[in-house]
Scaffold this active site. Structure first.
Site, mmCIF file in Angstrom:
data_model
loop_
_atom_site.group_PDB
_atom_site.id
_atom_site.type_symbol
_atom_site.label_atom_id
_atom_site.label_comp_id
_atom_site.label_asym_id
_atom_site.label_seq_id
_atom_site.Cartn_x
_atom_site.Cartn_y
_atom_site.Cartn_z
ATOM 1 N N LYS A 49 5.177 7.254 -7.650
ATOM 2 C CA LYS A 49 6.565 7.701 -7.691
ATOM 3 C C LYS A 49 7.244 7.167 -8.946
ATOM 4 O O LYS A 49 7.875 7.901 -9.688
ATOM 5 C CB LYS A 49 7.274 7.212 -6.418
ATOM 6 N N GLU B 266 -0.574 -2.048 -10.310
ATOM 7 C CA GLU B 266 -1.942 -1.729 -9.866
ATOM 8 C C GLU B 266 -2.341 -0.335 -10.330
ATOM 9 O O GLU B 266 -3.430 -0.117 -10.877
ATOM 10 C CB GLU B 266 -2.042 -1.779 -8.335
ATOM 11 N N GLY C 242 8.319 6.352 -0.710
ATOM 12 C CA GLY C 242 6.865 6.352 -0.919
ATOM 13 C C GLY C 242 6.094 6.588 0.366
ATOM 14 O O GLY C 242 5.165 7.396 0.415
ATOM 15 N N ARG C 243 6.476 5.903 1.434
ATOM 16 C CA ARG C 243 5.724 6.014 2.688
ATOM 17 C C ARG C 243 6.064 7.288 3.452
ATOM 18 O O ARG C 243 5.539 7.512 4.551
ATOM 19 C CB ARG C 243 5.952 4.767 3.544
ATOM 20 N N GLU D 184 6.775 -1.459 6.624
ATOM 21 C CA GLU D 184 7.612 -1.454 5.418
ATOM 22 C C GLU D 184 8.987 -0.886 5.764
ATOM 23 O O GLU D 184 9.987 -1.195 5.122
ATOM 24 C CB GLU D 184 6.946 -0.652 4.288
ATOM 25 N N HIS E 89 -15.281 -2.627 21.773
ATOM 26 C CA HIS E 89 -16.360 -3.623 21.676
ATOM 27 C C HIS E 89 -15.984 -4.739 20.723
ATOM 28 O O HIS E 89 -16.849 -5.432 20.201
ATOM 29 C CB HIS E 89 -17.652 -2.933 21.235
ATOM 30 N N LYS F 259 5.837 -9.225 -6.595
ATOM 31 C CA LYS F 259 5.543 -8.458 -7.820
ATOM 32 C C LYS F 259 6.040 -9.224 -9.042
ATOM 33 O O LYS F 259 5.343 -9.360 -10.047
ATOM 34 C CB LYS F 259 6.268 -7.100 -7.801
#
Ligand code: F6P
Length: 545
Positions: A208, A214, A270-271, A356, A387, A507
């Protein structure tokens, strides 16, 4: 309304009193008292069936929870979102991801401007590009066909795309391969490209902001890798890179032709962006028609959320049950357990969406809350989790409400597999709710010393969410259901579901530490003694001391 006001709501106090009198009531008793409970505490809309009867509630709980929703102004909040109000107050932005799936011709406005035509213009450009790439018309720099698409992004620019790709793999073009690179750990990139031919690889740089450390680090490595494989010809970048971003100038600065940029808007978080251009990899995989089916599924659930009365409103019910457990039972975590292998990344996707969004401790007006907010969401597909960690859910000391998600029809019918899968999902909800008493265990002839170990207390709550088949539309409905459930919770807690200031500090500190790790000269370190020491240790290992 301020934070104190939530605790002063009549429904809040009533729920506290109600909790005190019902908290030990066993689901076994609820079901014995009302043989129709399993048909009454259900809701169905847009092809999604929600059975919430195995929750620690009765009709009064439900009435009070819905009253709390009313008193908290949930209706106004919903209307404000759909009206395009700037409800993301800390960033002064509207929140209109619902416009991303509004049908052509619909109108949703921000500041008097209808944003829907712009949404469809981008979708049309994405579709045209997808057709070209899928048909082989879009060629790489050496005129070879693209065989692998690598999405580079992180957070919302990764989790949605990778979840949707995995979820909708059945509907995807198997002649194209898809990879997703998110971590700044070089292993992620190198493992993703190790067996790829640059001449047949397309990178989608999804960001965005187009400034995320990253993503830009990975995008630069991708460009280096591509050019190294294509004789350093920088003209190749235009044929092997496209961008998804709101930041055209940074995209151009990177060297991507802005004709090959697919935009979105600051009113899409973003999400909440997997159905915006961030979903380009999804569209390339499943094709534009299926992508539009997915959007239609989202829209159907959006409309249900916007219009249905709260007592029949799936996201409201789901959201208010989360409030019930979080604020009255003091529950810390909620497990999401898809009995559908294709949804293996759904819990990871939901973690960003839920945590978030609602991992906040101040209200909209910046005042500290005096109640718990967003719980921890986690999960794994069933039956694998059975399990592993289900032991704790069945017999541990904590209450962990679970969402079981299942489909009536398998996309891969194979012998008895689906019957066995679904039998397990249903059995788990039954075992959690009803357990097994010491008397029942003894009646099985269990040695006395083992009885305690084999008792299941039960009374462990769960929802069962059933859909017909995992189609693109079904995925859209499911994601929208959770988006609006998160919104419902946020409205009660009066938090801003749409900012994420909590990721900023780390950050900033990382940007400060990077040069301290890399500098040739010994840096002047002014962190705490632990951080200073760890930096020195790292530098020593790199022989920079
Ligand atoms: O982690 C914070 C965050 O801003 C997320 O909300 C977002 O999804 C992610 O980083 C990626 O941001 P961008 O798409 O701008 O690279």
């Amino acid at each position: 309304m301020n934070a104190t006001a939530l605790r002063n709501q009549p429904a809040w106090s009533a729920l506290q009193a109600h909790y005190a009198t019902t908290k030990d009531h066993h689901l076994k008793q609820y079901f014995a008292d009302d043989p129709t409970r399993g048909q009454r505490f259900v809701a169905e809309a847009a092809g999604v069936y929600l059975d919430y009867s195995k929750n620690r509630i009765n009709s009064d709980t439900l009435r009070l929870l819905l009253q709390l929703a009313v008193e908290s102004g949930l209706r106004d909040r919903i209307d404000a979102m759909f009206r395009g109000d700037r409800i993301n107050v800390s960033e002064d932005r509207a929140v209109l991801h619902v416009a991303l799936r509004a049908p052509r011709g619909a109108s949703l406005t921000i500041g008097g401007q209808n944003v829907v035509p712009g949404v469809h213009a981008v979708l049309d450009r994405m579709a045209a590009f997808a057709e070209r790439l899928r048909s082989g018309d879009w060629k790489g720099h050496t005129q070879q066909r693209i065989r692998t698409v690598v999405n580079i992004g992180i957070g919302g620019s990764d989790l949605g795309p990778v979840m949707a790709y995995e979820a909708l793999k059945h509907w995807s073009d198997r002649s194209l391969a898809f990879r997703f690179v998110s971590n700044v750990d070089g292993t992620d990139f190198l493992e993703a490209v190790s067996d790829l031919d640059p001449a047949q690889t397309l990178f989608i740089v999804s960001s965005k902001t187009f400034t995320t450390l990253e993503t830009m680090t990975n995008a630069n490595s991708a460009r280096d890798w591509l050019l190294a494989g294509l004789n350093g010809d920088s003209a190749a970048v235009a044929r092997h890179f496209v961008a998804v971003s709101t930041n055209a100038s940074e995209v151009a600065r990177f060297g991507i032709d802005t004709d090959n940029m697919f935009g979105f808007w600051d009113w899409v978080g973003g999400r909440y962006s997997m159905d915006a251009a961030i979903g380009l990899s999804t569209m390339l995989a499943i094709g534009p028609a299926h992508f539009r089916d997915m959007l239609a599924g989202f829209h159907e659930m959006d409309e249900h959320f916007r219009t249905a009365p709260f007592e029949q409103n799936l996201p409201v019910l789901l959201g208010m049950l989360t409030v019930w457990y979080t604020n009255f039972f003091d529950v810390q975590t909620i497990a999401v357990l898809p009995y559908e292998q294709y949804l293996k990344r759904f819990p990871a996707y939901l973690q960003q969406l839920t945590m978030e969004s609602n991992g906040k401790s101040v209200t909209l007006d910046g005042k500290p809350v005096n109640y718990a907010t967003g719980p921890i969401f986690w999960g794994e597909p069933g039956t694998n989790g059975q399990h592993s960690f289900y032991q704790l859910i069945h017999q541990g000391t904590r209450i962990i409400p679970c969402d079981f998600i299942a489909f009536l029809h398998s996309l891969n019918p194979l012998g008895r597999h689906h019957d066995i899968l679904i039998a397990n999902a249903l059995a788990q909800t039954e075992a959690l709710a009803f357990g097994k008493t010491a008397t029942e265990v003894e009646a099985e002839g269990t040695p006395t010393q083992l009885v305690g170990h084999r008792v299941f207390t039960g009374n462990r709550p769960s929802n069962t969410i059933l859909l017909d088949t995992l189609t693109p539309a079904a995925l859209g409905k499911l994601v929208s259901l959770y988006e609006h459930s998160v919104f419902t919770q946020g409205a009660i807690w009066q938090v801003n579901c749409f900012d994420q200031w909590g990721v900023e500090l780390g950050k900033v500190l990382a940007q400060r530490i990077v040069p301290e790790l890399e500098s040739r000269a010994d840096p002047m370190l002014s962190h705490d003694s632990s951080t200073n020491n760890l930096i020195r240790r790292y530098r020593a290992a790199q022989r920079r001391d």
